[in-house]
Design an enzyme around this catalytic site. Structure first.
Site, mmCIF file in Angstrom:
data_model
loop_
_atom_site.group_PDB
_atom_site.id
_atom_site.type_symbol
_atom_site.label_atom_id
_atom_site.label_comp_id
_atom_site.label_asym_id
_atom_site.label_seq_id
_atom_site.Cartn_x
_atom_site.Cartn_y
_atom_site.Cartn_z
ATOM 1 N N HIS A 123 -35.884 36.266 -48.026
ATOM 2 C CA HIS A 123 -34.813 35.576 -47.273
ATOM 3 C C HIS A 123 -33.601 35.434 -48.189
ATOM 4 C CE1 HIS A 123 -33.446 32.392 -44.223
ATOM 5 N NE2 HIS A 123 -32.447 32.536 -45.079
ATOM 6 N N HIS A 174 -29.051 35.741 -48.539
ATOM 7 C CA HIS A 174 -27.690 35.957 -48.031
ATOM 8 C C HIS A 174 -26.883 36.648 -49.115
ATOM 9 C CE1 HIS A 174 -28.438 33.247 -44.611
ATOM 10 N NE2 HIS A 174 -29.208 32.617 -45.480
ATOM 11 N N LEU A 175 -26.476 37.889 -48.846
ATOM 12 C CA LEU A 175 -25.704 38.622 -49.867
ATOM 13 C C LEU A 175 -24.203 38.539 -49.622
ATOM 14 C CD1 LEU A 175 -27.830 41.874 -50.337
ATOM 15 C CD2 LEU A 175 -27.493 40.045 -52.007
ATOM 16 N N ARG A 176 -23.817 38.107 -48.407
ATOM 17 C CA ARG A 176 -22.400 38.089 -48.014
ATOM 18 C C ARG A 176 -21.848 39.522 -48.021
ATOM 19 N NH1 ARG A 176 -23.960 33.346 -46.223
ATOM 20 N NH2 ARG A 176 -23.679 31.606 -47.638
ATOM 21 N N ASN A 220 -26.056 36.973 -41.015
ATOM 22 C CA ASN A 220 -25.025 36.018 -40.566
ATOM 23 C C ASN A 220 -23.705 36.202 -41.316
ATOM 24 O OD1 ASN A 220 -26.237 34.969 -42.938
ATOM 25 N ND2 ASN A 220 -25.663 32.867 -42.425
ATOM 26 N N LYS A 263 -33.341 37.979 -36.663
ATOM 27 C CA LYS A 263 -33.195 36.576 -37.059
ATOM 28 C C LYS A 263 -32.669 35.754 -35.893
ATOM 29 C CE LYS A 263 -32.911 33.065 -39.875
ATOM 30 N NZ LYS A 263 -32.079 32.851 -41.016
ATOM 31 N N HIS A 279 -34.598 30.342 -37.968
ATOM 32 C CA HIS A 279 -33.997 29.136 -38.554
ATOM 33 C C HIS A 279 -34.458 28.006 -37.632
ATOM 34 C CE1 HIS A 279 -30.806 26.903 -40.833
ATOM 35 N NE2 HIS A 279 -31.137 26.061 -39.866
ATOM 36 N N HIS A 284 -37.432 29.092 -44.711
ATOM 37 C CA HIS A 284 -37.042 27.951 -45.559
ATOM 38 C C HIS A 284 -37.562 26.611 -45.054
ATOM 39 C CE1 HIS A 284 -33.958 28.047 -42.489
ATOM 40 N NE2 HIS A 284 -33.221 28.941 -43.096
ATOM 41 N N LEU A 334 -28.958 23.992 -45.633
ATOM 42 C CA LEU A 334 -29.667 23.778 -44.367
ATOM 43 C C LEU A 334 -30.907 24.654 -44.313
ATOM 44 C CD1 LEU A 334 -26.594 23.529 -41.998
ATOM 45 C CD2 LEU A 334 -28.219 21.699 -42.544
ATOM 46 N N ASP A 365 -33.458 32.030 -49.907
ATOM 47 C CA ASP A 365 -32.341 31.515 -49.117
ATOM 48 C C ASP A 365 -31.112 31.295 -50.004
ATOM 49 O OD1 ASP A 365 -30.947 30.747 -46.870
ATOM 50 O OD2 ASP A 365 -31.583 28.660 -46.971
ATOM 51 N N HIS A 410 -21.482 30.027 -51.553
ATOM 52 C CA HIS A 410 -20.182 29.705 -50.960
ATOM 53 C C HIS A 410 -19.261 29.428 -52.137
ATOM 54 C CE1 HIS A 410 -21.506 29.195 -46.747
ATOM 55 N NE2 HIS A 410 -22.596 28.672 -47.262
ATOM 56 N N ALA A 460 -22.794 24.607 -46.138
ATOM 57 C CA ALA A 460 -24.210 24.466 -46.506
ATOM 58 C C ALA A 460 -24.671 25.732 -47.200
ATOM 59 C CB ALA A 460 -25.043 24.240 -45.255
HETATM 60 C C1 NCD Z 1 -27.081 29.655 -45.148
HETATM 61 C C2 NCD Z 1 -25.726 30.349 -45.310
HETATM 62 O O1 NCD Z 1 -24.807 29.774 -45.877
HETATM 63 O O2 NCD Z 1 -25.612 31.502 -44.865
HETATM 64 N N1 NCD Z 1 -26.936 28.285 -45.557
HETATM 65 C C3 NCD Z 1 -27.922 27.465 -45.973
HETATM 66 O O3 NCD Z 1 -27.643 26.285 -46.223
HETATM 67 N N2 NCD Z 1 -29.161 27.878 -46.113
HETATM 68 C C4 NCD Z 1 -27.557 29.811 -43.764
HETATM 69 C C5 NCD Z 1 -28.961 29.349 -43.536
HETATM 70 O O4 NCD Z 1 -29.925 29.993 -43.961
HETATM 71 O O5 NCD Z 1 -29.108 28.281 -42.934
HETATM 72 ZN ZN ZN Z 2 -30.748 31.417 -44.978
#
Ligand code: NCD
Ligand code: ZN
Length: 357
Positions: A17, A19-21, A45, A103, A140, A178, A223, A251, A255, A267
């Site tokens: 899990h 997030h690479l952006r 996302n 997802k 989620h 998560h 989150l 996860d 940011h 988050a």
């Molecule tokens: C994640 C994100 O910023 O993409 N944020 C987080 O707090 N985990 C999204 C997610 O997995 O809820």
């Molecule tokens: Zn996530």
């Protein structure tokens, strides 16, 4: 797996899990993951969510183009479920080996989830297809109703939505992502082998107090939000239990500092730079270092039906201080900052760079 008080060598892990952006961020995020993980399930996302096979193929190419030379890394792509998505798109992407899973974000539950799903019933035809082709649903698991306390969102989601969904689709493979509560641990533990959960490093280290320690600390806001201490303890027990239904998913969700610090801070916790070291610390504290490899490198691929990695990685018992910031280069002149999880702390394990050949 080989471990002594001073050294652990384990099969190379994967991150189930992540997030690479996109854009400028990719060089930093991909490098920090690929330095230790062989594969990662990449969350869809983005600002414009990944809802087509073509978008996933092109995102995967940008990720591969950002992978440092000499590092072997396989991004496993996911589709972002919307109420308008066609089952054929999921099926095509899954059968072509582009999508490993899809997802589900409840609408407005987290970062870039506005196009998520408001009424779960509206995606029954997607779930029917996924169930029949064996495509995992990654969830989620939080409700977003304003009348539900933010700390109860996960538990209410399980009762109100997940249980009925699994009655409708008993053969669907599901990862509850998560997890943050003892109720989620219990639910997954007592469900069939088709149900699994990922556990992040931060939910093993912090409880909700971390967000309010001497002031409002957005670096610890993610989150689902961290819960009370007893939930953290239940998660630590689950992660180190040796049960195959619990496996590694960081996860990691970077940011930029400026967005975390704003009056409506984002988050997400950026934990990939020291993720394995962070998990190792927990397993050591729990007297379960011999179970780290299965959690990090075996139960995930077994759930997804993928081969185990061949390479190995080594952690040595050597203190390291986590830097306050990781830089993201915007162009030749400007850079911006990300705060890594454990910033300023001393971690007891250090990764010997790169997988062992
Ligand atoms: C994640 C994100 O910023 O993409 N944020 C987080 O707090 N985990 C999204 C997610 O997995 O809820
Ligand atoms: Zn996530």
């Amino acid at each position: 797996m080989n471990h002594s008080p001073e050294r652990i060598t384990l099969r190379q892990p994967d991150d189930w899990h992540l997030h690479l952006r996109d854009g400028d961020m990719l060089n930093v995020t991909v490098m920090n993951t690929a330095r230790v993980f062989r594969r990662a399930v990449v969350m869809p996302n983005l600002t414009v969510p990944i809802t087509t096979v073509e978008a996933a193929v092109s995102y995967r190419k940008r990720i591969l183009d950002s992978t440092p030379v000499g590092m072997a890394f396989t991004p496993l792509m996911t589709a972002y479920i919307t109420s308008n998505l066609c089952p054929e798109v999921l099926e095509k992407g899954f059968r072509n080996g582009v999508f490993i899973a899809a997802k589900l974000y409840p609408a407005n539950s987290t970062t870039n989830s506005a196009q998520g799903v408001s009424d779960l019933r509206s995606i029954d035809s997607l779930l029917e297809t996924m169930e029949s082709i064996g495509m995992p649903l990654l969830i989620h698991g939080e409700v977003v109703d304003r009348d539900v306390d933010v700390f109860d969102r996960e538990v209410v989601f399980i009762e109100r939505h997940l249980v009925p969904l699994l009655v409708r689709f008993p053969r669907l493979k599901v990862v509850l992502e998560h997890i943050t509560t003892e109720q989620a641990v219990e639910f997954v533990d007592t469900s069939s082998s088709k149900i699994a959960a990922t556990i992040t490093p931060h939910h093993l280290h912090i409880n909700r107090n971390a967000m309010f320690d001497g002031g409002l600390r957005s670096d610890f806001f993610c989150l689902p939000v961290a819960k009370r201490e007893r939930h953290r303890l239940a998660l630590r027990k689950a992660a180190t239990s040796g049960k195959a239904c619990f496996f590694l998913g960081t996860d990691s969700a970077p940011h930029l500092r400026a967005f975390k610090e704003s009056s409506c801070g984002c988050a997400g916790i950026f934990n990939s730079p020291y993720a394995l070291e962070s998990y190792a610390e927990v397993f050591e504290q729990e007297g379960a270092l011999d179970r780290l490899e299965a959690f990090a490198s075996e139960y995930g691929p077994v759930f997804y039906g993928l081969p185990l990695n061949e390479q190995s990685v080594t952690l040595i018992k050597q203190n390291q201080v986590v830097p306050d910031f990781v830089e993201v280069l915007r162009n030749e002149q400007t850079s911006e900052k990300l705060v890594p999880f454990h910033a300023g702390e001393t971690l007891r394990w250090t990764l010997l760079m790169g997988p062992n050949k």
